[in-house]
Design a protein around this motif. Sequence first.
Motif, PDB file in Angstrom:
ATOM      1  N   UNK A 151     -10.697   3.413 -15.932  1.00  0.00           N
ATOM      2  CA  UNK A 151     -10.261   3.877 -14.436  1.00  0.00           C
ATOM      3  C   UNK A 151     -11.344   5.223 -14.137  1.00  0.00           C
ATOM      4  N   UNK A 152     -11.957   4.899 -12.892  1.00  0.00           N
ATOM      5  CA  UNK A 152     -12.998   5.852 -12.416  1.00  0.00           C
ATOM      6  C   UNK A 152     -12.461   7.455 -12.669  1.00  0.00           C
ATOM      7  N   UNK A 153     -13.363   8.315 -13.141  1.00  0.00           N
ATOM      8  CA  UNK A 153     -13.064   9.831 -13.022  1.00  0.00           C
ATOM      9  C   UNK A 153     -13.315  10.545 -12.015  1.00  0.00           C
ATOM     10  N   UNK A 154     -14.183  10.091 -11.074  1.00  0.00           N
ATOM     11  CA  UNK A 154     -14.800  10.800 -10.034  1.00  0.00           C
ATOM     12  C   UNK A 154     -14.815   9.848  -8.695  1.00  0.00           C
ATOM     13  N   UNK A 155     -15.013  10.250  -7.364  1.00  0.00           N
ATOM     14  CA  UNK A 155     -15.331   9.520  -6.382  1.00  0.00           C
ATOM     15  C   UNK A 155     -16.800   8.920  -6.486  1.00  0.00           C
ATOM     16  N   UNK A 156     -17.509   9.382  -7.083  1.00  0.00           N
ATOM     17  CA  UNK A 156     -18.851   9.151  -7.252  1.00  0.00           C
ATOM     18  C   UNK A 156     -19.038   7.633  -7.914  1.00  0.00           C
ATOM     19  N   UNK A 157     -18.054   7.729  -9.114  1.00  0.00           N
ATOM     20  CA  UNK A 157     -18.033   6.510  -9.887  1.00  0.00           C
ATOM     21  C   UNK A 157     -17.781   5.090  -9.204  1.00  0.00           C
ATOM     22  N   UNK A 203     -19.612  13.669   0.221  1.00  0.00           N
ATOM     23  CA  UNK A 203     -20.728  13.617  -0.869  1.00  0.00           C
ATOM     24  C   UNK A 203     -20.674  14.631  -1.979  1.00  0.00           C
ATOM     25  N   UNK A 204     -19.714  15.697  -1.897  1.00  0.00           N
ATOM     26  CA  UNK A 204     -19.928  16.820  -2.750  1.00  0.00           C
ATOM     27  C   UNK A 204     -18.857  16.975  -3.464  1.00  0.00           C
ATOM     28  N   UNK A 205     -17.924  15.968  -3.495  1.00  0.00           N
ATOM     29  CA  UNK A 205     -16.735  16.206  -4.495  1.00  0.00           C
ATOM     30  C   UNK A 205     -17.008  15.875  -6.081  1.00  0.00           C
ATOM     31  N   UNK A 206     -17.651  16.757  -6.527  1.00  0.00           N
ATOM     32  CA  UNK A 206     -18.071  16.799  -7.838  1.00  0.00           C
ATOM     33  C   UNK A 206     -17.174  17.597  -8.767  1.00  0.00           C
ATOM     34  N   UNK A 207     -15.999  17.193  -9.059  1.00  0.00           N
ATOM     35  CA  UNK A 207     -15.030  18.115  -9.837  1.00  0.00           C
ATOM     36  C   UNK A 207     -14.025  16.956 -10.388  1.00  0.00           C
ATOM     37  N   UNK A 240     -10.317  15.338  -9.331  1.00  0.00           N
ATOM     38  CA  UNK A 240     -10.065  14.280  -8.434  1.00  0.00           C
ATOM     39  C   UNK A 240      -9.347  13.143  -9.110  1.00  0.00           C
ATOM     40  N   UNK A 241      -9.646  13.214 -10.650  1.00  0.00           N
ATOM     41  CA  UNK A 241      -9.167  11.933 -11.273  1.00  0.00           C
ATOM     42  C   UNK A 241      -7.657  11.976 -11.337  1.00  0.00           C
ATOM     43  N   UNK A 242      -6.789  13.046 -11.568  1.00  0.00           N
ATOM     44  CA  UNK A 242      -5.352  13.125 -11.164  1.00  0.00           C
ATOM     45  C   UNK A 242      -4.641  12.618 -10.096  1.00  0.00           C
ATOM     46  N   UNK A 243      -5.657  13.016  -8.778  1.00  0.00           N
ATOM     47  CA  UNK A 243      -5.164  12.812  -7.648  1.00  0.00           C
ATOM     48  C   UNK A 243      -5.398  11.202  -7.442  1.00  0.00           C
ATOM     49  N   UNK A 244      -6.640  10.596  -7.890  1.00  0.00           N
ATOM     50  CA  UNK A 244      -6.379   8.997  -7.843  1.00  0.00           C
ATOM     51  C   UNK A 244      -5.300   8.374  -8.302  1.00  0.00           C
ATOM     52  N   UNK A 245      -5.002   9.044  -9.588  1.00  0.00           N
ATOM     53  CA  UNK A 245      -3.862   8.164 -10.486  1.00  0.00           C
ATOM     54  C   UNK A 245      -2.464   8.400  -9.634  1.00  0.00           C
ATOM     55  N   UNK A 302     -23.765  18.628  -4.045  1.00  0.00           N
ATOM     56  CA  UNK A 302     -24.285  17.386  -3.355  1.00  0.00           C
ATOM     57  C   UNK A 302     -25.647  16.686  -4.030  1.00  0.00           C
ATOM     58  N   UNK A 303     -26.520  17.696  -4.290  1.00  0.00           N
ATOM     59  CA  UNK A 303     -27.605  17.424  -4.936  1.00  0.00           C
ATOM     60  C   UNK A 303     -27.691  16.555  -6.179  1.00  0.00           C
ATOM     61  N   UNK A 304     -26.479  17.174  -6.949  1.00  0.00           N
ATOM     62  CA  UNK A 304     -26.381  16.678  -8.212  1.00  0.00           C
ATOM     63  C   UNK A 304     -25.749  15.402  -8.059  1.00  0.00           C
ATOM     64  N   UNK A 305     -24.897  14.780  -7.101  1.00  0.00           N
ATOM     65  CA  UNK A 305     -24.417  13.559  -6.853  1.00  0.00           C
ATOM     66  C   UNK A 305     -25.541  12.679  -6.229  1.00  0.00           C
ATOM     67  N   UNK A 306     -26.169  13.143  -5.517  1.00  0.00           N
ATOM     68  CA  UNK A 306     -27.403  12.415  -5.088  1.00  0.00           C
ATOM     69  C   UNK A 306     -28.309  11.818  -5.888  1.00  0.00           C
ATOM     70  N   UNK A 307     -28.529  12.722  -6.759  1.00  0.00           N
ATOM     71  CA  UNK A 307     -29.513  12.432  -7.887  1.00  0.00           C
ATOM     72  C   UNK A 307     -28.954  11.240  -8.856  1.00  0.00           C
TER      73      UNK A 307
END
Length: 372
Positions: free
Chosen positions: A252-258, A223-227, A230-235, A300-305
């Motif tokens: 396309x989602x730009x983050x895992x949280x999306x 839950x902490x991959x706020x970067x 990750x977008x080019x990895x997904x692509x 993690x806190x930012x993603x959770x919020x």
Amino acid sequence: MTAETAKFTPALATGLVAIALVAWGAFETMRGAAPGGGPRLAALEPGWTTIAPGGETSCALGTPFEFHVKPGASDKLFVFLNGGGACWTGAQCSLEEEPTPYIPTSQIDHNDPRKLKGVFDESHADNPLKDWTQVFVTYCTGDVHLGNRDVAYDSWKEAFTVRHRGRTNVRAVLDWVYRNVKAPERVLVAGSSAGGIAAPWYAVEIAERYPEAGIAVLGDGAGGYRDPAVAPLMEGWGFFDDAPVWVSEGGAPGTFEEIWRRAAIAAPEVAMAQYDNAYDDVQEMFLKLLGTEARLHKLIEANRNDLAATIPGFRSYVAGGTPHTLIRFDRLYTYEVEGVKATGWLRALAEGGEVKSVSCGSAAACEREPGE
């Protein structure tokens, strides 16, 4: 992604790949496994059975993909997506270079639930899932279970191709599940580490297949991959090749949280939750590989919020310390945060009970592991 990858050296990796290929020949001869087949759930003996689906499934470097099944209650289904690192460059994906931050084979103790504890420990009286039918999806493709293409890589030592076929592998497992589990009343979809990134994606599909079931999804230790890296990895892994419509609606989602947010829109009836340790050293290691030096607790806190603000009923459990993931280890039975035992929290999530969010607190307080 997982702590065990730190011990996975190139020499060990090469040896395991060779052993897996030899074992595969003997396994096919012994089992007569056919693509798309596999034994029926009703015919399985108690305990774990290993199934090789064949077909287009594959681990990263061509060794066979396998998964494991343990029969249990017909009305309770647990689908688990294992972790095991990731790779996205030639240097990372090559077994000839160090570090090797992913596991490229199914045939390793890390991918065997018989060797794990936590929810896979049938002998523990407080195991909330011990009586459930359990399906363990091994992980060996370096693409967080969501890749959908073969990719050519170059390192200074070699040129090679990695079969990022995570989606093909999971698809084969779910096909088996759908043929054998007809109408569960409760379903828990959970993933640890890399599997925690993929869990909401597959929870949507499972919810569509079992519209009458009560379904929950847990991301464990991811839950902490706020970067933005990750977008080019997904692509690159092919996330969006032939993806479900809901995944890419609006771009396309730009983050895992999306992915979590879009999954909640596609399947609003699914209860969604995440678990993390505040300073998980494996997540911090992978964040550094992505180029961020920020401490994990803040991310993690930012993603959770963000998720709590956009997903009705989203719940989380944040424990202190540096361990990586919870439900595969005995710490599941010892952790307690804000008076909430981890086992009780997981049981309530799985069974559709009342679940609340808990946290270790301030950045300083979260330096300590529960019980310290």
